[in-house]
Design a protein around this motif. Structure first.
Motif, PDB file in Angstrom:
ATOM      1  N   ALA A  86      23.810  60.082  47.512  1.00 40.95           N
ATOM      2  CA  ALA A  86      23.157  59.320  46.440  1.00 40.95           C
ATOM      3  C   ALA A  86      24.170  58.457  45.700  1.00 40.95           C
ATOM      4  N   LEU A 106      39.800  58.705  49.287  1.00 46.72           N
ATOM      5  CA  LEU A 106      40.478  59.994  49.387  1.00 46.72           C
ATOM      6  C   LEU A 106      41.777  59.779  50.149  1.00 46.72           C
ATOM      7  N   PRO A 126      29.951  52.884  35.892  1.00 48.01           N
ATOM      8  CA  PRO A 126      29.695  52.797  37.329  1.00 48.01           C
ATOM      9  C   PRO A 126      29.267  51.416  37.807  1.00 48.01           C
ATOM     10  N   SER A 145      26.643  60.876  32.839  1.00 51.61           N
ATOM     11  CA  SER A 145      27.171  59.538  32.625  1.00 51.61           C
ATOM     12  C   SER A 145      27.090  59.180  31.151  1.00 51.61           C
ATOM     13  N   GLY A 199      31.411  62.629  41.309  1.00 48.17           N
ATOM     14  CA  GLY A 199      30.862  61.626  40.391  1.00 48.17           C
ATOM     15  C   GLY A 199      30.635  62.276  39.051  1.00 48.17           C
ATOM     16  N   ARG A 200      30.320  61.442  38.087  1.00 44.85           N
ATOM     17  CA  ARG A 200      30.122  61.962  36.741  1.00 44.85           C
ATOM     18  C   ARG A 200      28.656  62.346  36.578  1.00 44.85           C
ATOM     19  N   PHE A 202      37.104  54.452  45.297  1.00 46.16           N
ATOM     20  CA  PHE A 202      38.302  55.286  45.223  1.00 46.16           C
ATOM     21  C   PHE A 202      38.405  56.070  46.519  1.00 46.16           C
ATOM     22  N   LYS A 224      26.746  48.981  45.440  1.00 48.46           N
ATOM     23  CA  LYS A 224      27.594  49.936  46.165  1.00 48.46           C
ATOM     24  C   LYS A 224      26.830  50.530  47.348  1.00 48.46           C
ATOM     25  N   ASP A 249      19.651  57.413  40.425  1.00 50.88           N
ATOM     26  CA  ASP A 249      20.336  58.518  39.768  1.00 50.88           C
ATOM     27  C   ASP A 249      20.235  59.779  40.630  1.00 50.88           C
ATOM     28  N   ALA A 250      21.385  60.280  41.025  1.00 51.94           N
ATOM     29  CA  ALA A 250      21.417  61.443  41.919  1.00 51.94           C
ATOM     30  C   ALA A 250      20.706  62.644  41.321  1.00 51.94           C
ATOM     31  N   GLU A 266      25.641  64.840  49.171  1.00 47.84           N
ATOM     32  CA  GLU A 266      26.808  64.263  48.495  1.00 47.84           C
ATOM     33  C   GLU A 266      26.406  63.525  47.223  1.00 47.84           C
ATOM     34  N   PHE A 267      27.118  63.815  46.160  1.00 50.18           N
ATOM     35  CA  PHE A 267      27.003  63.124  44.874  1.00 50.18           C
ATOM     36  C   PHE A 267      28.406  62.608  44.570  1.00 50.18           C
ATOM     37  N   ALA A 268      28.847  61.427  44.750  1.00 51.16           N
ATOM     38  CA  ALA A 268      28.063  60.260  45.013  1.00 51.16           C
ATOM     39  C   ALA A 268      28.757  59.405  46.097  1.00 51.16           C
ATOM     40  N   VAL A 299      24.474  52.721  41.881  1.00 52.52           N
ATOM     41  CA  VAL A 299      24.691  51.267  41.805  1.00 52.52           C
ATOM     42  C   VAL A 299      24.221  50.604  43.108  1.00 52.52           C
TER      43      VAL A 299
HETATM   44  C1  LIG Z   1      34.418  58.726  42.269  1.00 50.38           C
HETATM   45  S1  LIG Z   1      33.089  57.716  42.826  1.00 50.38           S
HETATM   46  C2  LIG Z   1      32.576  58.488  44.324  1.00 50.38           C
HETATM   47  C3  LIG Z   1      33.599  58.255  45.403  1.00 50.38           C
HETATM   48  C4  LIG Z   1      33.085  58.475  46.793  1.00 50.38           C
HETATM   49  N1  LIG Z   1      32.749  59.878  47.028  1.00 50.38           N
HETATM   50  C5  LIG Z   1      34.133  57.975  47.781  1.00 50.38           C
HETATM   51  O1  LIG Z   1      34.720  58.772  48.526  1.00 50.38           O
HETATM   52  O2  LIG Z   1      34.394  56.756  47.807  1.00 50.38           O
HETATM   53  C6  LIG Z   1      31.784  58.133  41.739  1.00 50.38           C
HETATM   54  C7  LIG Z   1      30.503  57.362  42.019  1.00 50.38           C
HETATM   55  O3  LIG Z   1      29.457  57.998  41.296  1.00 50.38           O
HETATM   56  C8  LIG Z   1      28.489  57.008  41.017  1.00 50.38           C
HETATM   57  N2  LIG Z   1      27.610  57.592  40.001  1.00 50.38           N
HETATM   58  C9  LIG Z   1      27.887  57.852  38.695  1.00 50.38           C
HETATM   59  N3  LIG Z   1      26.844  58.451  38.099  1.00 50.38           N
HETATM   60  C10 LIG Z   1      25.883  58.605  39.057  1.00 50.38           C
HETATM   61  C11 LIG Z   1      24.566  59.164  39.071  1.00 50.38           C
HETATM   62  N4  LIG Z   1      24.036  59.710  37.974  1.00 50.38           N
HETATM   63  N5  LIG Z   1      23.862  59.142  40.220  1.00 50.38           N
HETATM   64  C12 LIG Z   1      24.384  58.605  41.348  1.00 50.38           C
HETATM   65  N6  LIG Z   1      25.614  58.045  41.395  1.00 50.38           N
HETATM   66  C13 LIG Z   1      26.369  58.059  40.276  1.00 50.38           C
HETATM   67  C14 LIG Z   1      29.337  55.823  40.585  1.00 50.38           C
HETATM   68  O4  LIG Z   1      28.634  54.595  40.663  1.00 50.38           O
HETATM   69  C15 LIG Z   1      30.507  55.917  41.563  1.00 50.38           C
HETATM   70  O5  LIG Z   1      30.283  55.060  42.660  1.00 50.38           O
END
Ligand SMILES: C[S@@+](CC[C@H](N)C(=O)[O-])C[C@H]1O[C@@H](n2cnc3c(N)ncnc32)[C@H](O)[C@@H]1O
Length: 174
Positions: free
Chosen positions: A117, A68, A58, A170, A166-167, A66, A123, A146-147, A90-92, A120
């Motif tokens: 949440a 939609l 991340p 992680s 999001g993952r 990314f 971001k 961290d969410a 929302e995560f994330a 990074v």
């Molecule tokens: C697929 S992206 C989210 C895309 C976003 N919903 C959008 O429409 O642009 C996944 C995000 O999850 C964040 N992320 C990963 N693990 C996380 C965690 N434990 N807590 C918060 N954010 C996390 C990453 O930094 C990344 O920005």
């Protein structure tokens, strides 16, 4: 890494230089919102997917999110607006693409809040900027970190819709 495809005359042509239709939503008409979505959509066309494969964590590639598809964004909007969700978790966030659809729906419904949440900090900074430029800042509460911890502070029972993108487990957050 930009891919080249042969042009009609046999010369390689960069597909990113080709015009694309503007980002359209069937449900959102607000020009400020559409302009920000369009700009973010354009940015995604320039993602170096090869580099992503090497560094999928991340904290890498903080300048790109990314997006939609317009249809996916509209579905989120519909769920919130016509599902009458008042409190959306929302995560994330990433750079705020999905958050913009959620926040626009909350605003257009007349009340509510999106709690989003992102782990990074860079971001979060960009997402704040994107959402402010879209004119939606008063509908979004950001949690940096961290969410799995930060979203626990959203009042229990307040959630009427949650979106997970999001993952959760992680591999590495550094
Ligand atoms: C697929 S992206 C989210 C895309 C976003 N919903 C959008 O429409 O642009 C996944 C995000 O999850 C964040 N992320 C990963 N693990 C996380 C965690 N434990 N807590 C918060 N954010 C996390 C990453 O930094 C990344 O920005």
């Amino acid at each position: 890494m930009a891919m080249s495809v042969p042009a009609a005359g046999g010369r390689p042509q960069d597909p990113m230089s080709e015009p694309r239709p503007p980002f359209r939503s069937a449900l959102i008409q607000d020009r400020r919102v559409l302009d920000v979505l369009d700009e973010m959509y354009e940015r995604e066309r320039h993602i170096d997917w090869g580099a992503y494969a090497h560094h999928p964590g991340p904290h890498h590639h903080t300048g790109t999110g990314f997006s939609l598809s317009p249809e996916q964004g509209d579905q989120l909007y519909l769920l919130v607006r016509y599902g009458q969700a008042r409190s959306v978790v929302e995560f994330a966030t990433s750079l705020g693409f999905s958050t913009i659809f959620l926040a626009a729906a909350v605003r257009d419904s007349g009340q509510g809040q999106v709690y989003t949440a992102e782990i990074v900090p860079e971001k979060v900074r960009q997402a704040r900027e994107n959402i402010a430029r879209a004119g939606l800042e008063e509908y979004v509460t950001f949690f940096e970190g961290d969410a799995r911890e930060s979203l626990a502070s959203v009042p229990e029972g307040a959630t009427s819709l949650s979106s997970t993108d999001g993952r959760r487990r992680s591999r590495s957050t550094s």
